[in-house]
Design an enzyme around this catalytic site. Structure first.
Site, PDB file in Angstrom:
ATOM      1  N   GLU A 138      76.791  76.217 -13.866  1.00 21.41           N
ATOM      2  CA  GLU A 138      76.789  75.259 -12.755  1.00 21.41           C
ATOM      3  C   GLU A 138      75.466  74.494 -12.706  1.00 21.41           C
ATOM      4  OE1 GLU A 138      77.379  78.506 -12.773  1.00 21.41           O
ATOM      5  OE2 GLU A 138      78.545  79.137 -11.034  1.00 21.41           O
ATOM      6  N   ILE A 195      73.624  78.843 -20.824  1.00 19.47           N
ATOM      7  CA  ILE A 195      72.759  78.833 -21.997  1.00 19.47           C
ATOM      8  C   ILE A 195      71.727  79.947 -21.823  1.00 19.47           C
ATOM      9  CG2 ILE A 195      71.176  77.468 -23.409  1.00 19.47           C
ATOM     10  CD1 ILE A 195      74.010  76.295 -23.353  1.00 19.47           C
TER      11      ILE A 195
HETATM   12  N1  THU Z   1      76.407  82.885 -15.001  1.00 18.62           N
HETATM   13  C1  THU Z   1      76.728  81.568 -14.806  1.00 18.62           C
HETATM   14  O1  THU Z   1      76.687  80.766 -15.741  1.00 18.62           O
HETATM   15  N2  THU Z   1      77.079  81.184 -13.555  1.00 18.62           N
HETATM   16  C2  THU Z   1      77.162  82.011 -12.491  1.00 18.62           C
HETATM   17  O2  THU Z   1      77.405  81.542 -11.387  1.00 18.62           O
HETATM   18  C3  THU Z   1      77.005  83.453 -12.666  1.00 18.62           C
HETATM   19  C4  THU Z   1      76.415  83.885 -13.951  1.00 18.62           C
HETATM   20  C5  THU Z   1      75.986  83.320 -16.343  1.00 18.62           C
HETATM   21  C6  THU Z   1      74.531  83.695 -16.457  1.00 18.62           C
HETATM   22  C7  THU Z   1      74.551  84.609 -17.663  1.00 18.62           C
HETATM   23  O3  THU Z   1      74.457  83.799 -18.843  1.00 18.62           O
HETATM   24  C8  THU Z   1      75.933  85.232 -17.642  1.00 18.62           C
HETATM   25  O4  THU Z   1      76.712  84.459 -16.747  1.00 18.62           O
HETATM   26  C9  THU Z   1      75.931  86.680 -17.180  1.00 18.62           C
HETATM   27  O5  THU Z   1      75.278  86.821 -15.972  1.00 18.62           O
END
Ligand code: THU
Length: 138
Positions: A55, A43
């Site tokens: 996560e 989000i």
């Molecule tokens: N992101 C995640 O949701 N989990 C991770 O472990 C790595 C990065 C998301 C954060 C952001 O919204 C997008 O991926 C790009 O970095």
């Protein structure tokens, strides 16, 4: 709930990703010892640095529902057309957030890092060795 089911749950969660700034939809699914599954997705925010990872959202959902420990597996999915074909792995902050929940139940969950062609299975303790956790404060 098989590993493939858990991965499917993570992919389904990613359909609700709010990621207009990165266009990088991430899904996460947590499996617990009692068979329950909690999912999350990333989000984002117009204030970019406030983005919440998939996560972390999943862990917060689980803990806000009263869950403490029992974490046995985590599946993480990213967009298949990014990342150079490599399986996505949880960011550093998410490793720490996952460790807190796992440590409460004394488990070392399998983390299923899903890529377009393969799934990398790694223990959380391998992703975050010598972790700081609840036991570090006593
Ligand atoms: N992101 C995640 O949701 N989990 C991770 O472990 C790595 C990065 C998301 C954060 C952001 O919204 C997008 O991926 C790009 O970095």
């Amino acid at each position: 709930m098989t590993d493939q089911d858990l991965i499917a749950a993570a992919r389904a969660a990613a359909e609700h990703s709010y990621s207009p700034y990165s266009n990088f939809a991430v899904g996460a699914a947590l499996r617990f010892a009692d068979g329950s599954v909690v999912t999350g997705t990333n989000i984002e925010n117009a204030s970019y640095g406030m983005a919440l990872c998939a996560e972390t959202v999943a862990v917060v959902k689980a803990m806000a529902g009263g869950t403490r420990g029992g974490l046995v597996a985590v599946a993480v999915t990213g967009p298949d057309d990014k990342g150079g074909g490599d399986p996505i792995t949880p960011c550093g902050r998410c490793r720490q957030v996952l460790h807190e929940l796992a440590a409460l139940g004394g488990t070392d969950p399998d983390v299923l890092c899903v890529g377009p062609e393969d799934v990398k299975r790694v223990k959380l303790s391998a992703l975050l060795p010598a972790a700081f956790g609840p036991a570090s404060l006593v």
